[in-house]
Design a protein around this motif. Structure first.
Motif, PDB file in Angstrom:
ATOM      1  N   SER A 154     -14.246  -1.626  67.212  1.00 10.44           N
ATOM      2  CA  SER A 154     -13.172  -1.913  66.261  1.00 10.44           C
ATOM      3  C   SER A 154     -13.009  -0.718  65.333  1.00 10.44           C
ATOM      4  O   SER A 154     -13.917   0.082  65.154  1.00 10.44           O
ATOM      5  N   THR A 155     -11.823  -0.615  64.787  1.00 13.39           N
ATOM      6  CA  THR A 155     -11.505   0.447  63.847  1.00 13.39           C
ATOM      7  C   THR A 155     -11.095  -0.210  62.547  1.00 13.39           C
ATOM      8  O   THR A 155     -10.244  -1.096  62.549  1.00 13.39           O
ATOM      9  N   VAL A 156     -11.716   0.174  61.458  1.00 10.71           N
ATOM     10  CA  VAL A 156     -11.369  -0.375  60.153  1.00 10.71           C
ATOM     11  C   VAL A 156     -10.799   0.747  59.307  1.00 10.71           C
ATOM     12  O   VAL A 156     -11.389   1.820  59.201  1.00 10.71           O
ATOM     13  N   THR A 157      -9.628   0.510  58.737  1.00 11.30           N
ATOM     14  CA  THR A 157      -9.012   1.492  57.851  1.00 11.30           C
ATOM     15  C   THR A 157      -9.371   1.112  56.421  1.00 11.30           C
ATOM     16  O   THR A 157      -9.086   0.000  55.978  1.00 11.30           O
ATOM     17  N   VAL A 158     -10.017   2.025  55.709  1.00  5.92           N
ATOM     18  CA  VAL A 158     -10.448   1.762  54.337  1.00  5.92           C
ATOM     19  C   VAL A 158      -9.849   2.819  53.432  1.00  5.92           C
ATOM     20  O   VAL A 158      -9.931   4.011  53.708  1.00  5.92           O
ATOM     21  N   LEU A 159      -9.202   2.389  52.358  1.00  5.56           N
ATOM     22  CA  LEU A 159      -8.680   3.308  51.351  1.00  5.56           C
ATOM     23  C   LEU A 159      -9.581   3.241  50.126  1.00  5.56           C
ATOM     24  O   LEU A 159      -9.717   2.188  49.511  1.00  5.56           O
ATOM     25  N   LEU A 160     -10.222   4.349  49.785  1.00  4.95           N
ATOM     26  CA  LEU A 160     -11.037   4.421  48.572  1.00  4.95           C
ATOM     27  C   LEU A 160     -10.171   5.056  47.495  1.00  4.95           C
ATOM     28  O   LEU A 160      -9.763   6.206  47.616  1.00  4.95           O
ATOM     29  N   LEU A 161      -9.862   4.295  46.457  1.00 11.76           N
ATOM     30  CA  LEU A 161      -8.896   4.739  45.459  1.00 11.76           C
ATOM     31  C   LEU A 161      -9.472   4.755  44.053  1.00 11.76           C
ATOM     32  O   LEU A 161     -10.143   3.812  43.639  1.00 11.76           O
ATOM     33  N   ASN A 162      -9.186   5.822  43.336  1.00 11.82           N
ATOM     34  CA  ASN A 162      -9.441   5.852  41.905  1.00 11.82           C
ATOM     35  C   ASN A 162      -8.069   5.653  41.252  1.00 11.82           C
ATOM     36  O   ASN A 162      -7.212   6.540  41.307  1.00 11.82           O
ATOM     37  N   ARG A 163      -7.852   4.484  40.669  1.00  9.76           N
ATOM     38  CA  ARG A 163      -6.530   4.120  40.157  1.00  9.76           C
ATOM     39  C   ARG A 163      -5.957   5.145  39.172  1.00  9.76           C
ATOM     40  O   ARG A 163      -4.752   5.337  39.111  1.00  9.76           O
ATOM     41  N   SER A 164      -6.828   5.801  38.420  1.00  8.54           N
ATOM     42  CA  SER A 164      -6.334   6.754  37.422  1.00  8.54           C
ATOM     43  C   SER A 164      -5.793   8.036  38.067  1.00  8.54           C
ATOM     44  O   SER A 164      -5.102   8.810  37.415  1.00  8.54           O
ATOM     45  N   GLU A 165      -6.094   8.252  39.352  1.00  4.29           N
ATOM     46  CA  GLU A 165      -5.686   9.484  40.010  1.00  4.29           C
ATOM     47  C   GLU A 165      -4.609   9.265  41.081  1.00  4.29           C
ATOM     48  O   GLU A 165      -4.231  10.200  41.776  1.00  4.29           O
ATOM     49  N   VAL A 166      -4.138   8.034  41.215  1.00  5.42           N
ATOM     50  CA  VAL A 166      -3.185   7.716  42.281  1.00  5.42           C
ATOM     51  C   VAL A 166      -1.892   7.193  41.672  1.00  5.42           C
ATOM     52  O   VAL A 166      -1.913   6.396  40.739  1.00  5.42           O
ATOM     53  N   GLN A 167      -0.764   7.646  42.224  1.00  2.00           N
ATOM     54  CA  GLN A 167       0.535   7.190  41.711  1.00  2.00           C
ATOM     55  C   GLN A 167       0.706   5.693  41.947  1.00  2.00           C
ATOM     56  O   GLN A 167       0.236   5.145  42.940  1.00  2.00           O
ATOM     57  N   SER A 168       1.403   5.043  41.038  1.00  2.00           N
ATOM     58  CA  SER A 168       1.571   3.590  41.111  1.00  2.00           C
ATOM     59  C   SER A 168       2.291   3.152  42.392  1.00  2.00           C
ATOM     60  O   SER A 168       2.000   2.094  42.945  1.00  2.00           O
ATOM     61  N   GLU A 169       3.231   3.974  42.881  1.00  2.00           N
ATOM     62  CA  GLU A 169       3.941   3.626  44.113  1.00  2.00           C
ATOM     63  C   GLU A 169       2.973   3.549  45.300  1.00  2.00           C
ATOM     64  O   GLU A 169       3.053   2.647  46.122  1.00  2.00           O
ATOM     65  N   PHE A 170       2.040   4.496  45.341  1.00  2.00           N
ATOM     66  CA  PHE A 170       1.060   4.493  46.418  1.00  2.00           C
ATOM     67  C   PHE A 170       0.133   3.293  46.293  1.00  2.00           C
ATOM     68  O   PHE A 170      -0.209   2.647  47.287  1.00  2.00           O
ATOM     69  N   LEU A 171      -0.280   2.981  45.061  1.00  3.35           N
ATOM     70  CA  LEU A 171      -1.136   1.809  44.827  1.00  3.35           C
ATOM     71  C   LEU A 171      -0.454   0.541  45.307  1.00  3.35           C
ATOM     72  O   LEU A 171      -1.076  -0.331  45.919  1.00  3.35           O
ATOM     73  N   SER A 172       0.843   0.431  45.037  1.00  2.50           N
ATOM     74  CA  SER A 172       1.601  -0.747  45.441  1.00  2.50           C
ATOM     75  C   SER A 172       1.607  -0.898  46.963  1.00  2.50           C
ATOM     76  O   SER A 172       1.385  -1.996  47.495  1.00  2.50           O
ATOM     77  N   ILE A 173       1.838   0.202  47.663  1.00  2.00           N
ATOM     78  CA  ILE A 173       1.845   0.172  49.130  1.00  2.00           C
ATOM     79  C   ILE A 173       0.455  -0.169  49.661  1.00  2.00           C
ATOM     80  O   ILE A 173       0.307  -0.983  50.580  1.00  2.00           O
ATOM     81  N   ALA A 174      -0.588   0.427  49.078  1.00  2.00           N
ATOM     82  CA  ALA A 174      -1.965   0.168  49.521  1.00  2.00           C
ATOM     83  C   ALA A 174      -2.329  -1.294  49.338  1.00  2.00           C
ATOM     84  O   ALA A 174      -2.961  -1.909  50.208  1.00  2.00           O
ATOM     85  N   GLU A 175      -1.905  -1.883  48.224  1.00  2.00           N
ATOM     86  CA  GLU A 175      -2.207  -3.296  47.983  1.00  2.00           C
ATOM     87  C   GLU A 175      -1.460  -4.194  48.966  1.00  2.00           C
ATOM     88  O   GLU A 175      -2.004  -5.192  49.439  1.00  2.00           O
ATOM     89  N   LYS A 176      -0.220  -3.840  49.295  1.00  2.00           N
ATOM     90  CA  LYS A 176       0.538  -4.628  50.278  1.00  2.00           C
ATOM     91  C   LYS A 176      -0.136  -4.553  51.648  1.00  2.00           C
ATOM     92  O   LYS A 176      -0.240  -5.551  52.354  1.00  2.00           O
ATOM     93  N   LEU A 177      -0.579  -3.348  52.031  1.00  2.00           N
ATOM     94  CA  LEU A 177      -1.239  -3.180  53.328  1.00  2.00           C
ATOM     95  C   LEU A 177      -2.519  -4.001  53.416  1.00  2.00           C
ATOM     96  O   LEU A 177      -2.799  -4.627  54.434  1.00  2.00           O
ATOM     97  N   SER A 178      -3.300  -4.007  52.343  1.00  2.00           N
ATOM     98  CA  SER A 178      -4.576  -4.727  52.401  1.00  2.00           C
ATOM     99  C   SER A 178      -4.390  -6.230  52.246  1.00  2.00           C
ATOM    100  O   SER A 178      -5.258  -7.005  52.621  1.00  2.00           O
ATOM    101  N   ALA A 179      -3.239  -6.663  51.697  1.00  2.00           N
ATOM    102  CA  ALA A 179      -2.996  -8.096  51.517  1.00  2.00           C
ATOM    103  C   ALA A 179      -2.402  -8.725  52.764  1.00  2.00           C
ATOM    104  O   ALA A 179      -2.583  -9.912  53.020  1.00  2.00           O
TER     105      ALA A 179
END
Length: 178
Positions: free
Chosen positions: A29-54
């Motif tokens: 199996s392949t697991v895609t994991v995004l390790l994010l520091n919220r203070s260093e990532v644009q809000s638009e990217f955070l929104s997309i990452a949260e949609k993908l993981s949800a």
């Protein structure tokens, strides 16, 4: 002589591994994991990452898609994909899992064979037997004047893990599955 891969096996393996679908004897199996520091990532990217993981592609829909792809890859327009789609959707998850396990095993066995011509004949024979047992639409002898269907790759299962400088490396209990 080099063996040719069974039609569509790369697509099948990719979707299976990204969706975490185990197949007997082929447990990868392949697991895609995004390790994010919220203070260093644009809000638009955070929104997309949260949609993908949800969002998660339902297993029933994934199995329908994989079986449609497998039959179209091996039989082209000799297989009525529209009718097959409706029949597959009416099957239970357990029925689809059993059907797909048999079909995927046959495809992997064909991939392991050194005789590409014989392997393809055996694979098509097994897929026809599976189709007959599951009451799939008949696979006709000659190509029919119908279009091939585009079968999209579903989005990979994705997990997002957020940290800041104070808690990264200290926190236990990651949401990432084993």
């Amino acid at each position: 002589s080099s063996a040719l891969s069974p039609p569509g096996i790369s697509f099948q393996r990719l979707v299976r591994t990204e969706q975490g679908l185990p197949v007997k004897n082929y447990q990868s199996s392949t697991v895609t994991v995004l390790l994010l520091n919220r203070s260093e990532v644009q809000s638009e990217f955070l929104s997309i990452a949260e949609k993908l993981s949800a969002s998660e592609h339902p297993q029933h829909a994934t199995l329908v898609l994989l079986l449609e792809h497998l039959y179209q890859a091996n039989f082209g327009t000799r297989c009525d994909l529209g009718s097959l789609h409706h029949l597959l959707k009416s099957k239970t998850l357990e029925e689809l899992s059993d059907i797909y396990a048999s079909a995927a095993d046959a495809q992997e066995a064909a991939a392991a064979s050194s005789d590409a011509v014989l392997a393809r004949e055996r694979l098509q024979s097994v897929l026809r037997d599976i189709a007959g047992a599951a009451s799939f639409p008949a696979i006709v002898g000659e190509a029919q004047p119908r279009k091939l269907h585009t079968i999209p790759i579903p989005a990979a299962r994705c997990y997002t893990y957020s940290w800041d400088q104070d808690n990264f490396g200290k926190r236990r209990g990651s949401p990432i599955p084993p």
